[in-house]
Motif scaffolding. Sequence first.
Motif, PDB file in Angstrom:
ATOM      1  N   LYS A 189      14.361   2.515   4.869  1.00 31.34           N
ATOM      2  CA  LYS A 189      15.824   2.387   4.038  1.00 31.34           C
ATOM      3  C   LYS A 189      16.476   3.964   4.516  1.00 31.34           C
ATOM      4  O   LYS A 189      17.827   3.583   4.651  1.00 31.34           O
TER       5      LYS A 189
ATOM      6  N   SER B 262       0.803  -1.620  -0.002  1.00 28.60           N
ATOM      7  CA  SER B 262       0.111   0.155   0.044  1.00 28.60           C
ATOM      8  C   SER B 262       0.425   1.207  -0.188  1.00 28.60           C
ATOM      9  O   SER B 262       2.099   1.152  -0.200  1.00 28.60           O
ATOM     10  N   PRO B 263      -0.120   2.927  -0.269  1.00 26.63           N
ATOM     11  CA  PRO B 263       1.229   4.065   0.233  1.00 26.63           C
ATOM     12  C   PRO B 263       2.141   4.066   1.148  1.00 26.63           C
ATOM     13  O   PRO B 263       2.565   3.998   1.024  1.00 26.63           O
ATOM     14  N   ALA B 264       1.222   3.123   2.243  1.00 31.64           N
ATOM     15  CA  ALA B 264       1.362   3.727   4.011  1.00 31.64           C
ATOM     16  C   ALA B 264       2.671   2.818   4.088  1.00 31.64           C
ATOM     17  O   ALA B 264       3.597   2.867   4.701  1.00 31.64           O
ATOM     18  N   GLN B 265       2.931   1.581   2.978  1.00 33.21           N
ATOM     19  CA  GLN B 265       3.218   0.385   3.318  1.00 33.21           C
ATOM     20  C   GLN B 265       5.298   0.939   2.654  1.00 33.21           C
ATOM     21  O   GLN B 265       6.180   0.694   2.971  1.00 33.21           O
ATOM     22  N   LEU B 266       4.899   1.566   1.233  1.00 38.99           N
ATOM     23  CA  LEU B 266       6.486   1.461   0.288  1.00 38.99           C
ATOM     24  C   LEU B 266       6.410   3.339   1.261  1.00 38.99           C
ATOM     25  O   LEU B 266       7.822   3.181   1.560  1.00 38.99           O
ATOM     26  N   GLU B 267       6.138   4.117   1.993  1.00 35.22           N
ATOM     27  CA  GLU B 267       6.304   5.048   2.885  1.00 35.22           C
ATOM     28  C   GLU B 267       7.125   5.107   3.745  1.00 35.22           C
ATOM     29  O   GLU B 267       8.306   5.003   3.864  1.00 35.22           O
ATOM     30  N   MET B 268       6.593   3.634   4.510  1.00 34.93           N
ATOM     31  CA  MET B 268       7.003   3.444   5.976  1.00 34.93           C
ATOM     32  C   MET B 268       8.684   2.496   4.950  1.00 34.93           C
ATOM     33  O   MET B 268       9.428   2.339   6.281  1.00 34.93           O
TER      34      MET B 268
ATOM     35  N   ARG C 140      10.043   3.412   2.480  1.00 32.77           N
ATOM     36  CA  ARG C 140      10.600   4.332   2.161  1.00 32.77           C
ATOM     37  C   ARG C 140      11.583   4.842   3.193  1.00 32.77           C
ATOM     38  O   ARG C 140      13.155   4.947   3.383  1.00 32.77           O
ATOM     39  N   ASP C 141      11.005   5.470   4.521  1.00 32.96           N
ATOM     40  CA  ASP C 141      11.823   6.233   5.520  1.00 32.96           C
ATOM     41  C   ASP C 141      12.691   5.001   6.554  1.00 32.96           C
ATOM     42  O   ASP C 141      13.512   5.144   7.007  1.00 32.96           O
TER      43      ASP C 141
END
Length: 92
Positions: free
Chosen positions: A28, A17-23, A25-26
């Motif tokens: 990394k 999900s977009p939220a999971q992708l953001e998490m 990214r953070d």
Amino acid sequence: MATQQSWQLGPAPAALSPAQLEMLRDFKIQTRIANEQYLRTHKEVELLISGFFREIYLKRPDNILEFAADYFTDPRLPNKIHMQLIKEKKAA
């Protein structure tokens, strides 16, 4: 009928999900920052790696894996690194 391989089970990475992708990214970014901080505070890691590459370039071994095993298991290596650290502190 072909069976599904174990690596094919579960959602694909693109299914985040977009939220999971953001998490992700953070995570990394924070991991890279932590790694950089660790390397900056542990000069011995830089000395180990640079010494290893220097020896590779000078000796040009045919079997790099064997050379690496010999290099990193050399019982004199810790003392060499320690002496380099002392030398660098005196120069600073």
